[in-house]
Design an enzyme around this catalytic site. Structure first.
Site, PDB file in Angstrom:
ATOM      1  N   ASP A   1     -53.057  46.100 -16.849  1.00  0.00           N
ATOM      2  CA  ASP A   1     -53.583  44.812 -16.387  1.00  0.00           C
ATOM      3  C   ASP A   1     -54.669  44.364 -17.359  1.00  0.00           C
ATOM      4  O   ASP A   1     -55.817  44.768 -17.252  1.00  0.00           O
ATOM      5  CB  ASP A   1     -54.140  44.939 -14.968  1.00  0.00           C
ATOM      6  CG  ASP A   1     -54.679  43.614 -14.437  1.00  0.00           C
ATOM      7  OD1 ASP A   1     -54.871  42.672 -15.234  1.00  0.00           O
ATOM      8  OD2 ASP A   1     -54.924  43.517 -13.222  1.00  0.00           O
TER       9      ASP A   1
ATOM     10  N   HIS B   1     -61.460  40.711 -16.638  1.00  0.00           N
ATOM     11  CA  HIS B   1     -62.039  42.034 -16.411  1.00  0.00           C
ATOM     12  C   HIS B   1     -62.682  42.653 -17.648  1.00  0.00           C
ATOM     13  O   HIS B   1     -63.448  43.602 -17.529  1.00  0.00           O
ATOM     14  CB  HIS B   1     -60.953  42.988 -15.886  1.00  0.00           C
ATOM     15  CG  HIS B   1     -60.304  42.497 -14.630  1.00  0.00           C
ATOM     16  ND1 HIS B   1     -61.023  42.150 -13.510  1.00  0.00           N
ATOM     17  CD2 HIS B   1     -59.000  42.266 -14.314  1.00  0.00           C
ATOM     18  CE1 HIS B   1     -60.194  41.740 -12.559  1.00  0.00           C
ATOM     19  NE2 HIS B   1     -58.964  41.798 -13.020  1.00  0.00           N
TER      20      HIS B   1
END
Lengths: 138, 168
Positions: A36, A41
């Site tokens: 991911d 992030h």
């Protein structure tokens, strides 16, 4: 090293600190292992442009950390169910503690099971993930 | 060809490290032999790494394609942005993970090759306190091994927000 039903009681709590001062590097590690690569992030510049104060951890990193507390307690390969809701974001620098509370000890088809309520909180005591797990016990 | 996820010991080791889990059952074959599972197994959330092997997964940069993370500009790098692509990949980050649930049917071990079936679940809306209207979408994925044994059932809920959700 599995739990024994006879050693468990409803309301019993087990907790473990699952990360201390979460580093951006660990978030990058998680991006790499999970696949991911959402820049929210790992990419502070992107995250700010997208309207966030900065990059924040994957919900699934929090769930992975929470799972470590569970497997450390119930034993390896013992979970039959594990689920969480991501209720608050986790930021670099956070210290997380995961907690399991025994809700029910029961038997299903001759197999003893324990149902657990699961919660992970940050250093301020704010819940970041809440959920449930079920594990086979002896 | 349908997507397949080969379960490899090295990948399990890297994943365990990334969640700060030093349990030797995730990397030490000799140790693992003496445990109840009797072999290296994967941590409970490992199956999420099937994203690595999902061809059309939108949150992984692809060679020669525009990527929505920062480069020279804060948003968007790599190949020139295709004109028809407004937000690309993860939609500029508007989508977040709201819930994840697993049911474990058998241990996940190196050597297995998973394939999966994904079915859409329900969709619902809610008014959020900070992020405006929230649209939740559920999907259910059943992961099978190479012999078609059900290994894990996963239920995932994603949420799209009107505004960035800044809580915590």
């Amino acid at each position: 090293m599995a739990l024994k039903a006879s050693d468990l009681s409803v309301g019993q709590v087990h907790e473990e600190q699952v990360c201390y001062d979460l580093s951006r590097t660990q978030i990058v590690q998680y991006a790499g292992s999970s696949g991911d690569y959402n820049p929210l992030h790992t990419d502070e510049i992107f995250a700010k442009a997208a309207g966030y104060p900065g990059a924040f951890a994957h919900g699934m990193l929090t769930m992975g950390l929470t799972g470590k507390m569970l497997t450390n307690w119930v034993g390896d390969g013992r979970l039959t169910k594990f689920g969480v809701r991501f209720v608050s974001q986790v930021w670099p620098g956070d210290t997380l503690t995961s907690k399991a509370t025994v809700k029910e000890i029961r038997e299903e088809g001759g197999q003893k099971l324990v149902d657990l309520e699961v919660e992970t909180v940050n250093q301020d005591g704010t819940a970041v993930a809440t959920g449930h797990a079920t594990a086979r016990v002896d | 060809m349908a997507d397949q996820f080969p379960i490899e010991a090295g990948h399990i080791l890297l994943f365990a490290r990334s969640v700060g889990d030093a349990n030797p059952i995730y990397y030490d074959e000799e140790y693992a032999k003496k445990t109840e599972p009797g072999a290296i197994i994967a941590p409970p959330t490992f199956v999420q790494a099937s994203a690595q092997f999902t061809e059309d997964y939108g949150l992984r940069p692809k060679v020669g394609e525009w990527w929505f993370g920062s480069g020279k500009e804060p948003r968007g790098s790599g190949a020139p942005k295709p004109p028809e692509q407004e937000s690309g990949g993860g939609g500029g980050g508007g989508g977040l993970h709201a819930e994840q649930h697993y049911e474990y049917h058998r241990p996940l071990t190196p050597g297995m090759v998973l394939h999966w079936e994904r079915e859409p679940g329900e969709t619902w809306e809610r008014e959020g306190r900070r992020a405006g209207k929230l649209i939740f979408t559920e999907s259910i994925t059943k992961y099978y091994d190479q012999d078609n044994n059900l290994v894990i059932t996963a239920r995932s809920v994603g949420v799209r927000t009107e505004r960035p959700a800044t809580q915590g």
